[in-house]
Each structure stands twice: as structure tokens, then as C-alpha cells.
Motif scaffolding. Sequence first.
Motif, PDB file in Angstrom:
ATOM      1  N   GLY A 141       0.869  -1.202   0.005  1.00  0.00           N
ATOM      2  CA  GLY A 141       0.032  -0.011   0.033  1.00  0.00           C
ATOM      3  C   GLY A 141       0.724   1.249   0.059  1.00  0.00           C
ATOM      4  O   GLY A 141       1.799   1.305  -0.736  1.00  0.00           O
ATOM      5  N   VAL A 142       0.447   2.358   0.820  1.00  0.00           N
ATOM      6  CA  VAL A 142       1.214   3.565   0.776  1.00  0.00           C
ATOM      7  C   VAL A 142       1.665   3.882   1.997  1.00  0.00           C
ATOM      8  O   VAL A 142       1.205   3.362   3.189  1.00  0.00           O
ATOM      9  CB  VAL A 142       0.039   4.569   0.581  1.00  0.00           C
ATOM     10  N   ALA A 143       2.799   4.558   2.316  1.00  0.00           N
ATOM     11  CA  ALA A 143       3.378   5.018   3.561  1.00  0.00           C
ATOM     12  C   ALA A 143       3.757   6.492   3.390  1.00  0.00           C
ATOM     13  O   ALA A 143       4.320   6.815   2.558  1.00  0.00           O
ATOM     14  CB  ALA A 143       4.450   3.988   4.115  1.00  0.00           C
ATOM     15  N   THR A 144       3.441   7.116   4.371  1.00  0.00           N
ATOM     16  CA  THR A 144       4.196   8.531   4.592  1.00  0.00           C
ATOM     17  C   THR A 144       4.978   8.850   5.931  1.00  0.00           C
ATOM     18  O   THR A 144       4.776   8.234   6.793  1.00  0.00           O
ATOM     19  CB  THR A 144       2.785   9.648   5.002  1.00  0.00           C
ATOM     20  N   PHE A 145       6.107   9.706   5.414  1.00  0.00           N
ATOM     21  CA  PHE A 145       7.057   9.838   6.363  1.00  0.00           C
ATOM     22  C   PHE A 145       7.133  11.431   6.418  1.00  0.00           C
ATOM     23  O   PHE A 145       6.926  12.173   5.499  1.00  0.00           O
ATOM     24  CB  PHE A 145       8.411   9.443   6.134  1.00  0.00           C
ATOM     25  N   PHE A 146       7.604  11.743   7.731  1.00  0.00           N
ATOM     26  CA  PHE A 146       7.724  13.356   7.997  1.00  0.00           C
ATOM     27  C   PHE A 146       8.992  13.759   8.697  1.00  0.00           C
ATOM     28  O   PHE A 146       9.453  13.047   9.795  1.00  0.00           O
ATOM     29  CB  PHE A 146       6.659  13.979   8.349  1.00  0.00           C
ATOM     30  N   LYS A 147       9.742  14.966   8.149  1.00  0.00           N
ATOM     31  CA  LYS A 147      11.034  15.083   9.081  1.00  0.00           C
ATOM     32  C   LYS A 147      10.402  15.635  10.688  1.00  0.00           C
ATOM     33  O   LYS A 147       9.549  16.535  10.934  1.00  0.00           O
ATOM     34  CB  LYS A 147      11.725  16.236   8.464  1.00  0.00           C
ATOM     35  N   LYS A 148      10.988  14.759  11.458  1.00  0.00           N
ATOM     36  CA  LYS A 148      10.421  15.069  12.693  1.00  0.00           C
ATOM     37  C   LYS A 148      10.768  16.378  13.514  1.00  0.00           C
ATOM     38  O   LYS A 148      10.250  16.947  14.488  1.00  0.00           O
ATOM     39  CB  LYS A 148      10.703  13.856  13.841  1.00  0.00           C
ATOM     40  N   LYS A 149      11.963  16.850  13.157  1.00  0.00           N
ATOM     41  CA  LYS A 149      12.550  18.367  13.513  1.00  0.00           C
ATOM     42  C   LYS A 149      11.571  19.450  12.875  1.00  0.00           C
ATOM     43  O   LYS A 149      11.812  20.269  13.443  1.00  0.00           O
ATOM     44  CB  LYS A 149      13.852  18.453  13.146  1.00  0.00           C
ATOM     45  N   LYS A 150      10.721  19.232  12.055  1.00  0.00           N
ATOM     46  CA  LYS A 150       9.983  20.275  11.597  1.00  0.00           C
ATOM     47  C   LYS A 150       8.569  20.157  11.573  1.00  0.00           C
ATOM     48  O   LYS A 150       8.010  21.300  11.820  1.00  0.00           O
ATOM     49  CB  LYS A 150      10.367  20.250   9.823  1.00  0.00           C
ATOM     50  N   PHE A 151       8.045  18.894  11.707  1.00  0.00           N
ATOM     51  CA  PHE A 151       6.440  18.904  12.104  1.00  0.00           C
ATOM     52  C   PHE A 151       6.234  18.031  13.291  1.00  0.00           C
ATOM     53  O   PHE A 151       7.056  17.080  13.623  1.00  0.00           O
ATOM     54  CB  PHE A 151       5.963  18.114  10.521  1.00  0.00           C
ATOM     55  N   SER A 152       4.840  17.818  13.641  1.00  0.00           N
ATOM     56  CA  SER A 152       4.303  17.121  14.690  1.00  0.00           C
ATOM     57  C   SER A 152       3.109  16.599  14.060  1.00  0.00           C
ATOM     58  O   SER A 152       2.333  17.428  13.141  1.00  0.00           O
ATOM     59  CB  SER A 152       3.740  17.798  15.881  1.00  0.00           C
ATOM     60  N   LEU A 153       2.692  15.618  14.354  1.00  0.00           N
ATOM     61  CA  LEU A 153       1.552  14.606  13.430  1.00  0.00           C
ATOM     62  C   LEU A 153       0.225  15.070  14.362  1.00  0.00           C
ATOM     63  O   LEU A 153       0.225  14.720  15.547  1.00  0.00           O
ATOM     64  CB  LEU A 153       2.089  13.292  13.303  1.00  0.00           C
ATOM     65  N   LEU A 154      -0.804  15.856  13.781  1.00  0.00           N
ATOM     66  CA  LEU A 154      -1.867  16.089  14.526  1.00  0.00           C
ATOM     67  C   LEU A 154      -2.923  14.763  14.402  1.00  0.00           C
ATOM     68  O   LEU A 154      -3.518  14.405  15.337  1.00  0.00           O
ATOM     69  CB  LEU A 154      -2.679  17.150  13.806  1.00  0.00           C
ATOM     70  N   SER A 155      -3.304  14.330  13.224  1.00  0.00           N
ATOM     71  CA  SER A 155      -3.997  13.275  12.927  1.00  0.00           C
ATOM     72  C   SER A 155      -3.875  12.451  11.567  1.00  0.00           C
ATOM     73  O   SER A 155      -2.878  12.998  10.806  1.00  0.00           O
ATOM     74  CB  SER A 155      -5.330  13.602  12.983  1.00  0.00           C
ATOM     75  N   HIS A 156      -4.277  11.186  11.466  1.00  0.00           N
ATOM     76  CA  HIS A 156      -4.280  10.344  10.488  1.00  0.00           C
ATOM     77  C   HIS A 156      -5.488   9.477  10.128  1.00  0.00           C
ATOM     78  O   HIS A 156      -6.038   9.041  11.261  1.00  0.00           O
ATOM     79  CB  HIS A 156      -2.803   9.777  10.109  1.00  0.00           C
ATOM     80  N   ARG A 157      -5.795   9.009   8.921  1.00  0.00           N
ATOM     81  CA  ARG A 157      -6.822   8.156   8.895  1.00  0.00           C
ATOM     82  C   ARG A 157      -6.520   7.681   7.478  1.00  0.00           C
ATOM     83  O   ARG A 157      -6.036   8.155   6.610  1.00  0.00           O
ATOM     84  CB  ARG A 157      -8.016   8.700   9.047  1.00  0.00           C
ATOM     85  N   THR A 158      -6.808   6.211   7.379  1.00  0.00           N
ATOM     86  CA  THR A 158      -6.983   5.576   6.015  1.00  0.00           C
ATOM     87  C   THR A 158      -8.345   5.513   5.579  1.00  0.00           C
ATOM     88  O   THR A 158      -9.295   5.249   6.450  1.00  0.00           O
ATOM     89  CB  THR A 158      -6.199   4.143   5.949  1.00  0.00           C
TER      90      THR A 158
END
Length: 390
Positions: A141-158
Motif C-alpha cells: 500500500g502507501v506510507a507517509t514519512f515526515f521530518k520530525k524536527k520540522k513537523f508534528s503529527l496531528l491526526s491521520h486516517r486511511t
Amino acid sequence: MKDKPLIWRSVVILSAAALLIASIAILCTVLTPTIVRTKNGNVSILTWNLLAPMWVDRQAIRSRGIINMNLLNDEVRLRMVADRILAQAPDILHLQEVEEETFANLTYQLSSIYSPVVFAPNVNNYWIEYLRENQTYTKNGVATFFKKKKFSLLSHRTFQTSSQGNVALLAVLRWHRCFGVNSDLILLNCHLETGATQNKAATRIKQGNTIMEEIENEISRNNEHSSVAIIAGDLNTQSPYPGYRNFKKKMLLDAAEEVSKAPIPTYYNELPVAISHNNVTEWSDWVSIDHVFIRSVDKASGKIRVSSVNVPAIDSEDTSQESYINKLKRIFARDAKGSMPVKHVADKDQKRYMASAEDIAHEELKESKINRVLRLGSDHLPVIATLQIV
């Protein structure tokens, strides 16, 4: 002299009061959830179909005499993928055709810089009909990554984009306070239905409609805070085809078009297909199916603009359209009947590449370069869009 103790007591009381007021002010600053943030922030987003290992027909490759390809070693191939990602260092990664082991592997290799959102596999054995008899289905399927020094994850859903089992991943990121950027990022990572039939095209239109509904719902839920939406993935469609036109009808803007670029080839097709740019339609054996889209309303409001869109250089810094196509043909040369490089075509491409590889002094490095050129870790090229967010 008798008044001095009273004066000192007053000074102490006033000092204590001032200290208390300052402490309350600091505490309020820390605890207040909203803050006026008006700076601009650049964000780079990479989208890349990684070629799920289950699609690699090792038997077919060996039968054609190509036995020294990185396609045959998943760990080597993923190291190539991780190295390329770390070298480019985009802020956000949208990856498609990710298997569970691939997700775990990349999470580990990228852990010093990136945090994963989640692995979102398709359901109902999606795409199993494309497997050959000697291949085994594995969830991908799909996967998303982000730079942890730049962002915080508020929410996610599939959510499923089709009844057949295709799954998309929606994530909401907030910039860390120090960047001073007001708008949250609503990110949609997807890999739409493949195939050139009218039925498949109709499926992609429905998938696009479902995706836009989910984005609008998320924007409504997040209406107390400014946000911009970005769709990036393998959409399996391009101009002038119906799925692509449907995204444009939904008031989406192709990031590549925003910087006046012709469609960027990201995949080499077995048969020529139509591709359109500036009202001119041509037939080509390369296709532009990996895209980054933004909403026209976000651009009109001044919350987002596209700075650049590029495919990372393959073997030089030349990013001209002709260079992309030539490199793509060298990497993904195929015969007319099959989907893998034929040995004599691969040999020809090797010699062609070797003739231009003057900077490589050692035979073992030349061999490494040949493998890298034959398959750059995947059968798709990555696309990186740099956006300015307010």
C-alpha cells in the motif's frame, strides 16, 4: 528611620508581585494553543512508487540472462532507495507499493531524520489479478514519512477509494512553533487504479471524487485553523486522460504545470500512449503518472505557491526534458513483448552508458553504476516538489 522596614517590605511585596505577573505571562505563553504566525515556510515533498518486491519476476529476469541486477536483492534495492531519499532530504515522503517489510526496513533506515505516519495496505488482495503464476501476493500500500524536527503529527486516517480495496492515507501535520508557519498541511498519499480500459479510467474518476470528498471533510473539521491540502502519489493518469482531467475539474493544480514545465516522465511504458502539453498531444512510450497537486483556492488565497518541481538527477545535473527522456530510456529499456529489459537491449544500454561514464575510474564502480542505471531502485522515478506555505 522607623519607616525603612515599611519601605523595604513594600519593595519586597512589589518585587514578588512583579515576579508573579511575569511568571503568569510566561505560563500563558506556554499554555496558549494559538499564536499569530505569519512567516513563510518552504516544504519539499517527494512522491515515489518503490516497486513492491512481489512484482519482481526473478524467473523472467534470469531467463533473459540478467542475473546481476539489484532487482534480485530487495535489501540492496531498499538501501539504494533510502540513500537516494537521504541524499535529497525532502521534508515529506509519499511512498507507494510499500510492503510491510519494506515499511519496517525504511522506518529503521530513515529513523535519524524521519518519523512514519503509518503503513496503509490495500485490502481484498487488491491488484492480485496482475500477478503471474510463479508470484506470491503480499499486502502492499502507501506510507507517509515526515521530518520530525520540522513537523508534528496531528491526526491521520486511511480510507478505501474503491470497493475493490484500494486504500489512501490522509495525514495532518503542524509546523513546529519555531518555524512560524500558520497553515497546517493536509496530505493525501494515494496509488490509483492501473490499466488503460474505459472501466479502469472510470474507477480512477471515482477514486478522485472520493479523495476530494475526504479532503474537503478534513478541511471542514480543521476550520478553526488555517490549512492547505496537497495530493501526491502515483495517480496512473496524465493529461489528456479522464482521470487527470477530473482532478483539474476539481480545481486542482498540477505542481509541474505551475512552474511551466512540460510533463515530467516518471515511467517507461511498453506501448506508446498519448500525452498532452500546451494543447498539443503527442504519442510517447514514456508517461507522466506521478504527480503533486495543490488546490487552486489555496493558491488564490496566497497560502501556497509552487517553487520548483524536479526529478532528482540520474547521472548528471542536466534536468532538461530531452535529458529526462533519454535517461529514462536508458534505465528502463524494454522489448515490445515483455515488461523487463531484454539482455541485448540492456547490453546496448550498458555500452552507451559506459561510453559517457568518464568520471568512473575503477571497473567495480563501473559495474555498480551499470546496475544503478538499469534500475534506479524502482521502475518509477521520484518526483520532488518544493512549495512555499504561509
